[in-house]
Enzyme design. Sequence first.
Site, mmCIF file in Angstrom:
data_model
loop_
_atom_site.group_PDB
_atom_site.id
_atom_site.type_symbol
_atom_site.label_atom_id
_atom_site.label_comp_id
_atom_site.label_asym_id
_atom_site.label_seq_id
_atom_site.Cartn_x
_atom_site.Cartn_y
_atom_site.Cartn_z
ATOM 1 N N ASP A 11 0.871 -1.182 0.000
ATOM 2 C CA ASP A 11 0.000 0.000 0.000
ATOM 3 C C ASP A 11 0.909 1.233 0.000
ATOM 4 O O ASP A 11 2.118 1.130 0.207
ATOM 5 C CB ASP A 11 -0.899 0.010 1.252
ATOM 6 C CG ASP A 11 -1.822 1.234 1.302
ATOM 7 O OD1 ASP A 11 -2.429 1.562 0.270
ATOM 8 O OD2 ASP A 11 -1.916 1.874 2.362
ATOM 9 N N SER A 12 0.283 2.377 -0.193
ATOM 10 C CA SER A 12 1.051 3.617 -0.127
ATOM 11 C C SER A 12 1.453 3.949 1.316
ATOM 12 O O SER A 12 2.354 4.748 1.521
ATOM 13 C CB SER A 12 0.227 4.759 -0.707
ATOM 14 O OG SER A 12 -1.003 4.836 -0.021
ATOM 15 N N TYR A 43 -1.097 8.339 -2.877
ATOM 16 C CA TYR A 43 -1.280 7.962 -4.272
ATOM 17 C C TYR A 43 -2.572 8.580 -4.813
ATOM 18 O O TYR A 43 -2.692 8.875 -5.987
ATOM 19 C CB TYR A 43 -1.402 6.440 -4.408
ATOM 20 C CG TYR A 43 -0.121 5.657 -4.334
ATOM 21 C CD1 TYR A 43 1.054 6.199 -3.836
ATOM 22 C CD2 TYR A 43 -0.094 4.335 -4.772
ATOM 23 C CE1 TYR A 43 2.220 5.438 -3.769
ATOM 24 C CE2 TYR A 43 1.060 3.576 -4.722
ATOM 25 C CZ TYR A 43 2.210 4.121 -4.211
ATOM 26 O OH TYR A 43 3.352 3.365 -4.152
ATOM 27 N N GLY A 44 -3.548 8.721 -3.907
ATOM 28 C CA GLY A 44 -4.907 9.082 -4.330
ATOM 29 C C GLY A 44 -5.046 10.454 -4.956
ATOM 30 O O GLY A 44 -6.081 10.777 -5.529
ATOM 31 N N CYS A 74 -4.327 -1.640 -1.810
ATOM 32 C CA CYS A 74 -4.543 -0.216 -2.053
ATOM 33 C C CYS A 74 -5.565 -0.115 -3.178
ATOM 34 O O CYS A 74 -5.333 -0.629 -4.276
ATOM 35 C CB CYS A 74 -3.215 0.417 -2.464
ATOM 36 S SG CYS A 74 -3.346 2.136 -2.980
ATOM 37 N N ASN A 75 -6.686 0.508 -2.879
ATOM 38 C CA ASN A 75 -7.719 0.645 -3.922
ATOM 39 C C ASN A 75 -7.222 1.503 -5.076
ATOM 40 O O ASN A 75 -7.533 1.249 -6.237
ATOM 41 C CB ASN A 75 -8.970 1.294 -3.339
ATOM 42 C CG ASN A 75 -9.752 0.341 -2.468
ATOM 43 O OD1 ASN A 75 -10.702 -0.271 -2.913
ATOM 44 N ND2 ASN A 75 -9.339 0.187 -1.223
ATOM 45 N N THR A 76 -6.447 2.547 -4.739
ATOM 46 C CA THR A 76 -5.987 3.466 -5.783
ATOM 47 C C THR A 76 -5.076 2.727 -6.769
ATOM 48 O O THR A 76 -5.253 2.836 -7.992
ATOM 49 C CB THR A 76 -5.246 4.653 -5.131
ATOM 50 O OG1 THR A 76 -6.086 5.194 -4.104
ATOM 51 C CG2 THR A 76 -4.928 5.711 -6.143
ATOM 52 N N GLU A 156 -3.214 8.707 8.398
ATOM 53 C CA GLU A 156 -1.749 8.612 8.478
ATOM 54 C C GLU A 156 -1.209 9.387 9.686
ATOM 55 O O GLU A 156 -0.134 9.105 10.188
ATOM 56 C CB GLU A 156 -1.112 9.141 7.185
ATOM 57 C CG GLU A 156 -1.333 8.250 5.969
ATOM 58 C CD GLU A 156 -0.426 7.017 5.942
ATOM 59 O OE1 GLU A 156 0.739 7.106 6.356
ATOM 60 O OE2 GLU A 156 -0.921 5.954 5.512
ATOM 61 N N CYS A 190 -11.160 2.409 0.133
ATOM 62 C CA CYS A 190 -9.768 2.806 0.401
ATOM 63 C C CYS A 190 -9.348 2.006 1.623
ATOM 64 O O CYS A 190 -10.102 1.944 2.609
ATOM 65 C CB CYS A 190 -9.680 4.304 0.681
ATOM 66 S SG CYS A 190 -8.040 4.826 1.251
ATOM 67 N N THR A 191 -8.176 1.394 1.568
ATOM 68 C CA THR A 191 -7.789 0.506 2.674
ATOM 69 C C THR A 191 -7.428 1.272 3.947
ATOM 70 O O THR A 191 -7.239 0.663 4.993
ATOM 71 C CB THR A 191 -6.623 -0.415 2.262
ATOM 72 O OG1 THR A 191 -5.563 0.398 1.739
ATOM 73 C CG2 THR A 191 -7.077 -1.411 1.230
ATOM 74 N N HIS A 192 -7.345 2.586 3.861
ATOM 75 C CA HIS A 192 -7.187 3.361 5.091
ATOM 76 C C HIS A 192 -8.512 3.468 5.866
ATOM 77 O O HIS A 192 -8.514 3.696 7.068
ATOM 78 C CB HIS A 192 -6.712 4.789 4.780
ATOM 79 C CG HIS A 192 -5.248 4.901 4.470
ATOM 80 N ND1 HIS A 192 -4.676 4.353 3.347
ATOM 81 C CD2 HIS A 192 -4.229 5.501 5.156
ATOM 82 C CE1 HIS A 192 -3.379 4.626 3.338
ATOM 83 N NE2 HIS A 192 -3.086 5.314 4.419
#
Length: 272
Positions: A11-12, A43-44, A74-76, A156, A190-192
């Site tokens: 992921d980012s 990334y998004g 990461c969805n993006t 984050e 979004c995985t966040h």
Amino acid sequence: MAAPPTIAVFDSGFGGLTVLRELLPLIPGARYLYLGDTARLPYGAKSQTTIARYALSSAAFLLAEGAQMLVVACNTASALALDELQAALPIPVIGVIEPGTQAAAASASRSNSASASVLVLATAATVTSKAYARSCAARGLHAFEKACPLLVPLVEEGWINHPVTAEVVRIYLTEALEVAPDARTLVLGCTHYPLLKPILERTLADLDHPMYIVDSASAAARAASSLVPRISTNEPVSCRFFATDSIEKFSRLGAKFLGRPVDPVTLVDLGE
Ligand code: DGL
């Protein structure tokens, strides 16, 4: 006995740890590599070309470390670079969007609502790609997509239970539900965002709009585990963590998100 597979999760930033958290109990015998490309996050907010370049260099690094399967947590990156990753890598590559949409379709068909609409919260790049809209349309669902660019930086920062984050979530959900008042399924695209599930649930209750929340992270983990043969082992789980920036922050905050120590973390330089 078959050797445990080495599964790379990428992921980012911290978000993919929500996928790793789901994978660990599903495939306990595997060896895990986790890369958070924190130096190049978010990334998004970037273009398709840049996201694909970042995803390919991250994947090449994990392949060189011995990855036998890549979970693009990461969805993006899944929305904008999955085809390139699958074409470039000699190992199975799983994205999060198809599993997430499948889970949304299952939820929509279970719900008593006549609505075939789902609300997808995602990064700006994922929304612009229309990856969820296409994937949902293929299953007879209409996806209303809402870009939520402030949520990744808040997560984050570790502000997963903070009044500012709660207010931002309330604004995004209010705006989204004005456009999609019939939606009864909410996809965390979004995985966040699974880290914000408690705030999302509270806010939906306050708005008197209960929704079934689909977490693309756990759906992707289930999809990945279906490809790996069961291995019975008494070995403790083995995870190696890599980040492209601030390993101290990655270890400190990552442990909160993974629910276990994120240690050691190795700093890697993947270039610009
Ligand atoms: N976790 C990533 C996703 O699932 C997004 C984070 C970012 O914008 O870098 O889309």
